[in-house]
Design a protein around this motif. Structure first.
Motif, PDB file in Angstrom:
ATOM      1  N   LEU A 114       0.830  -1.199   0.000  1.00  0.00           N
ATOM      2  CA  LEU A 114       0.000   0.000   0.000  1.00  0.00           C
ATOM      3  C   LEU A 114       0.864   1.247   0.000  1.00  0.00           C
ATOM      4  O   LEU A 114       1.865   1.328   0.705  1.00  0.00           O
ATOM      5  CB  LEU A 114      -0.914   0.022   1.224  1.00  0.00           C
ATOM      6  CG  LEU A 114      -1.874  -1.164   1.380  1.00  0.00           C
ATOM      7  CD1 LEU A 114      -2.607  -1.076   2.711  1.00  0.00           C
ATOM      8  CD2 LEU A 114      -2.854  -1.214   0.213  1.00  0.00           C
ATOM      9  N   ASP A 115       0.444   2.229  -0.791  1.00  0.00           N
ATOM     10  CA  ASP A 115       1.101   3.539  -0.822  1.00  0.00           C
ATOM     11  C   ASP A 115       0.173   4.583  -0.211  1.00  0.00           C
ATOM     12  O   ASP A 115      -1.048   4.391  -0.176  1.00  0.00           O
ATOM     13  CB  ASP A 115       1.427   3.942  -2.263  1.00  0.00           C
ATOM     14  CG  ASP A 115       2.561   3.135  -2.862  1.00  0.00           C
ATOM     15  OD1 ASP A 115       3.580   2.943  -2.161  1.00  0.00           O
ATOM     16  OD2 ASP A 115       2.428   2.692  -4.020  1.00  0.00           O
ATOM     17  N   ASP A 118      -3.670   5.308  -1.276  1.00  0.00           N
ATOM     18  CA  ASP A 118      -4.428   4.128  -1.685  1.00  0.00           C
ATOM     19  C   ASP A 118      -5.646   3.948  -0.780  1.00  0.00           C
ATOM     20  O   ASP A 118      -5.698   4.472   0.332  1.00  0.00           O
ATOM     21  CB  ASP A 118      -3.559   2.870  -1.597  1.00  0.00           C
ATOM     22  CG  ASP A 118      -2.527   2.772  -2.708  1.00  0.00           C
ATOM     23  OD1 ASP A 118      -2.663   3.497  -3.709  1.00  0.00           O
ATOM     24  OD2 ASP A 118      -1.585   1.966  -2.572  1.00  0.00           O
ATOM     25  N   ALA A 139      -2.788   4.715   3.840  1.00  0.00           N
ATOM     26  CA  ALA A 139      -3.958   4.339   3.052  1.00  0.00           C
ATOM     27  C   ALA A 139      -5.237   4.754   3.776  1.00  0.00           C
ATOM     28  O   ALA A 139      -5.246   4.952   4.992  1.00  0.00           O
ATOM     29  CB  ALA A 139      -3.964   2.831   2.798  1.00  0.00           C
ATOM     30  N   ARG A 167      -8.670   4.863  -6.680  1.00  0.00           N
ATOM     31  CA  ARG A 167      -7.568   4.707  -5.726  1.00  0.00           C
ATOM     32  C   ARG A 167      -7.617   3.370  -4.976  1.00  0.00           C
ATOM     33  O   ARG A 167      -6.723   3.081  -4.185  1.00  0.00           O
ATOM     34  CB  ARG A 167      -7.583   5.858  -4.712  1.00  0.00           C
ATOM     35  CG  ARG A 167      -7.309   7.225  -5.330  1.00  0.00           C
ATOM     36  CD  ARG A 167      -7.235   8.306  -4.269  1.00  0.00           C
ATOM     37  NE  ARG A 167      -8.495   8.457  -3.564  1.00  0.00           N
ATOM     38  CZ  ARG A 167      -9.525   9.180  -3.988  1.00  0.00           C
ATOM     39  NH1 ARG A 167      -9.452   9.818  -5.148  1.00  0.00           N
ATOM     40  NH2 ARG A 167     -10.632   9.280  -3.272  1.00  0.00           N
ATOM     41  N   THR A 168      -8.655   2.577  -5.223  1.00  0.00           N
ATOM     42  CA  THR A 168      -8.775   1.304  -4.522  1.00  0.00           C
ATOM     43  C   THR A 168      -7.615   0.383  -4.890  1.00  0.00           C
ATOM     44  O   THR A 168      -7.330   0.177  -6.074  1.00  0.00           O
ATOM     45  CB  THR A 168     -10.112   0.615  -4.852  1.00  0.00           C
ATOM     46  OG1 THR A 168     -11.186   1.498  -4.506  1.00  0.00           O
ATOM     47  CG2 THR A 168     -10.254  -0.680  -4.079  1.00  0.00           C
ATOM     48  N   ARG A 169      -6.983  -0.169  -3.874  1.00  0.00           N
ATOM     49  CA  ARG A 169      -5.797  -1.009  -4.076  1.00  0.00           C
ATOM     50  C   ARG A 169      -5.993  -2.426  -3.553  1.00  0.00           C
ATOM     51  O   ARG A 169      -5.326  -3.356  -4.019  1.00  0.00           O
ATOM     52  CB  ARG A 169      -4.615  -0.354  -3.353  1.00  0.00           C
ATOM     53  CG  ARG A 169      -3.292  -1.075  -3.450  1.00  0.00           C
ATOM     54  CD  ARG A 169      -2.707  -1.017  -4.824  1.00  0.00           C
ATOM     55  NE  ARG A 169      -1.325  -1.472  -4.826  1.00  0.00           N
ATOM     56  CZ  ARG A 169      -0.678  -1.886  -5.908  1.00  0.00           C
ATOM     57  NH1 ARG A 169      -1.304  -1.903  -7.073  1.00  0.00           N
ATOM     58  NH2 ARG A 169       0.577  -2.281  -5.833  1.00  0.00           N
ATOM     59  N   ALA A 170      -6.903  -2.605  -2.587  1.00  0.00           N
ATOM     60  CA  ALA A 170      -7.022  -3.909  -1.949  1.00  0.00           C
ATOM     61  C   ALA A 170      -8.392  -4.062  -1.303  1.00  0.00           C
ATOM     62  O   ALA A 170      -9.111  -3.079  -1.067  1.00  0.00           O
ATOM     63  CB  ALA A 170      -5.927  -4.094  -0.896  1.00  0.00           C
ATOM     64  N   LEU A 201      -6.590  -5.936  -7.980  1.00  0.00           N
ATOM     65  CA  LEU A 201      -6.475  -5.588  -6.570  1.00  0.00           C
ATOM     66  C   LEU A 201      -5.801  -6.708  -5.784  1.00  0.00           C
ATOM     67  O   LEU A 201      -5.831  -7.875  -6.181  1.00  0.00           O
ATOM     68  CB  LEU A 201      -7.864  -5.345  -5.968  1.00  0.00           C
ATOM     69  CG  LEU A 201      -8.757  -4.320  -6.663  1.00  0.00           C
ATOM     70  CD1 LEU A 201     -10.116  -4.266  -5.979  1.00  0.00           C
ATOM     71  CD2 LEU A 201      -8.102  -2.944  -6.685  1.00  0.00           C
ATOM     72  N   TRP A 202      -5.231  -6.342  -4.641  1.00  0.00           N
ATOM     73  CA  TRP A 202      -4.760  -7.316  -3.669  1.00  0.00           C
ATOM     74  C   TRP A 202      -5.930  -7.740  -2.786  1.00  0.00           C
ATOM     75  O   TRP A 202      -6.875  -6.963  -2.577  1.00  0.00           O
ATOM     76  CB  TRP A 202      -3.656  -6.725  -2.790  1.00  0.00           C
ATOM     77  CG  TRP A 202      -2.364  -6.528  -3.509  1.00  0.00           C
ATOM     78  CD1 TRP A 202      -1.866  -5.357  -4.020  1.00  0.00           C
ATOM     79  CD2 TRP A 202      -1.396  -7.539  -3.810  1.00  0.00           C
ATOM     80  NE1 TRP A 202      -0.654  -5.580  -4.625  1.00  0.00           N
ATOM     81  CE2 TRP A 202      -0.330  -6.906  -4.506  1.00  0.00           C
ATOM     82  CE3 TRP A 202      -1.314  -8.912  -3.556  1.00  0.00           C
ATOM     83  CZ2 TRP A 202       0.790  -7.613  -4.960  1.00  0.00           C
ATOM     84  CZ3 TRP A 202      -0.206  -9.612  -3.995  1.00  0.00           C
ATOM     85  CH2 TRP A 202       0.826  -8.962  -4.689  1.00  0.00           C
TER      86      TRP A 202
END
Length: 392
Positions: A114-115, A118, A139, A167-170, A201-202
Motif C-alpha cells: 500500500l502507498d 491508496d 492508506a 484509488r482502490t488497491r485492496a 487488486l490485492w
C-alpha cells in the motif's frame, strides 16, 4: 518551552478499542474489582504441553539474534501446515512470512503493498486493528457493511463496486469473521477473487480463526485457482494454539511480497524472538491432539452461552466459527449511548467490546468472547450481563 509537534500521521492513528473505558477500567483495577473479560479475544485453555515445554528448554541460542526471516524449521513446518490443513497446493517456505503476531505480519505485508493515498475496502464487521494497520501506511479505509447471516446469498460485488474508486488497491475480509463468526463459502470467495482480478487488486484474507469452526467447513481463499498470486493469507498461533502471549503469527503470500515484507520486519523487530518460534514449532507437531478437545470445549460453551443469552433476552446469532457472539443491544439502549451501557456493565463485573470498533454501522452492537474464561465463569458473566441490562 513546548516540544516540537507530533507527525501528522500520529493524529490519524486510531485509539485503542477500549480507550473510552480506560478510566473506569483503571478504577476497577485499583479497587480490585473482578471483571469477566468478555472484551478480549483470548482463551482460558492452556497451550499444547509441547509448546509450553519448548519455552522452558535451556538453550543459549535463545539469547542470541535469530534469522530475520524466522527459523527455517518453522517456515518449513508452516508451509506443510497450510498445505495439509488449508488445502493450498505446494506452498514454499519462501511464501511464509513469520511475524511477531498476526498483527505484525499483516503490518509488514501491508507496508509493501500500500502507498499513501491508496484505499482499502473492508468488509464490515472486521477485526478492529486492521484499519489502523492500513492507515499507518497512509492508506484510507472504506467500510462495506454486510450481514451475511441475514442475507446469506447476498452478492458482494455490487457492494464493493459501489465503494470502489480509482484509488482502490485492496480488499480486506475476515473468515471466520471476527466479530460475528461468519464463515464465507466458496461462492463468496470466488466472487471476491473475480472482483479483485477484474480491478487488479490485492486481497487480504484474514483466516486467523480457520482452525476454529463448528461443523461449517472453512474454505481458504488460497485454495481457489489463481488466488495466491494476489492474496495475503493471515494466520495466528494466538487463536489456533492458545499462544497469544508468545506473539507468533504468519502470512502466506507471493514470494516477492514476503521478500519485501521481510525488509519491513528487519526495521521493526529485526527477528521474531527464538523462544516463541520454538513453541510455535512444537505446537505444529500434533495439532489435532490439541485442537479436537479444545474445539469440543469451545462448542459446548458456545451452545450453553447462547441459551443463557436467549434467557436474558439478548439477540445474537450462533456463530459458524471463531470465539465470539456479536450481540445486538439496541433494544436495551432506549435512546442512550452504548458506551454508557458498557460502563454500566463494568459496574456489574462484565466488560464487552463496543460494536463501533468493528465498523461504524454497528453502534448498537457489542462483542462477547465466550472463550476468555471457563464455562462456569462465562455463564456467570452472562447472568451478570443480564442483570446489568435489566437495570440500565
Amino acid at each position: 518551552m513546548s516540544a516540537p509537534r507530533l507527525a501528522l500521521r500520529a493524529s490519524a492513528l486510531r485509539p485503542g478499542v477500549f480507550a473510552a473505558l480506560e478510566q473506569r477500567l483503571a478504577r476497577a483495577a485499583r479497587e480490585g474489582q473482578a471483571l469477566v473479560p468478555f472484551h478480549i479475544g483470548d482463551t482460558y485453555v492452556a497451550p499444547p504441553p509441547a509448546a509450553s515445554a519448548a519455552l522452558t528448554e535451556l538453550d543459549p541460542a535463545v539469547h542470541r539474534y535469530g534469522p530475520t526471516a524466522g527459523l527455517t524449521a518453522l517456515r518449513e513446518g508452516l508451509a506443510d501446515y497450510v498445505t495439509a490443513r488449508r488445502g493450498l497446493v505446494g506452498v514454499s517456505p519462501r511464501e511464509v512470512l513469520v511475524g511477531a503476531g498476526g498483527t505484525h505480519a499483516l503490518h509488514c505485508a501491508a507496508s509493501v503493498l500500500l502507498d499513501p493515498g491508496d484505499e482499502v475496502l473492508l468488509l464490515a464487521p472486521y477485526w478492529p486493528l486492521a484499519p489502523g494497520i492500513f492507515e499507518a501506511q497512509g492508506a484510507a479505509c472504506v467500510e462495506v457493511p454486510v450481514d451475511l447471516y441475514a442475507e446469506p446469498t447476498r452478492s458482494l460485488s455490487p457492494l464493493l463496486e459501489a465503494a470502489r474508486t480509482g484509488r482502490t488497491r485492496a480488499v480486506y475480509f475476515v473468515s471466520p469473521n471476527n466479530p460475528d463468526g461468519k464463515v464465507l463459502g466458496a461462492a463468496h470467495l470466488e466472487e471476491l477473487l473475480a472482483f479483485a482480478e477484474d480491478h487488479d487488486l490485492w486481497l487480504f484474507a484474514d483466516e486467523v480463526y480457520a482452525d476454529v469452526t463448528y461443523g461449517v467447513p472453512h474454505t481458504s481463499l488460497g485454495a481457489l485457482p489463481g488466488a495466491r498470486a494476489r492474496a495475503v493469507l493471515l494466520y495466528s498461533f494466538s487463536k489456533s494454539f492458545a499462544l497469544a502471549g508468545q506473539r507468533v503469527g504468519f502470512a502466506v503470500a507471493p514470494e516477492a511480497v514476503v521478500a519485501a515484507a521481510l525488509r519491513a520486519g528487519v526495521h521493526t523487530v529485526f527477528n521474531v524472538p527464538r523462544s516463541p518460534q520454538r513453541a510455535a514449532l512444537a505446537a505444529l507437531a500434533a495439532p489435532d491432539a490439541f485442537l479436537a478437545p479444545t474445539l469440543a470445549a469451545y462448542r459446548a460453551t458456545r451452545d450453553a452461552a447462547a441459551e443463557a443469552l436467549a434467557r436474558e433476552g439478548v439477540e445474537c446469532t450462533l456463530p459458524d466459527g471463531g470465539v465470539y457472539f456479536f450481540l445486538e443491544l439496541g433494544g436495551f439502549l432506549r435512546g442512550r449511548e452504548l458506551s454508557a451501557l458498557l460502563l454500566h456493565g463494568v459496574d456489574h463485573g462484565v466488560l464487552l467490546a463496543p460494536g463501533e470498533a468493528f465498523g461504524r454501522a454497528f453502534g448498537t452492537r457489542a462483542r462477547l468472547c465466550f472463550t476468555s474464561a471457563p464455562q462456569d465463569v462465562t455463564l456467570a458473566g452472562v447472568a451478570a450481563l443480564g442483570r446489568a441490562l435489566r437495570s440500565f
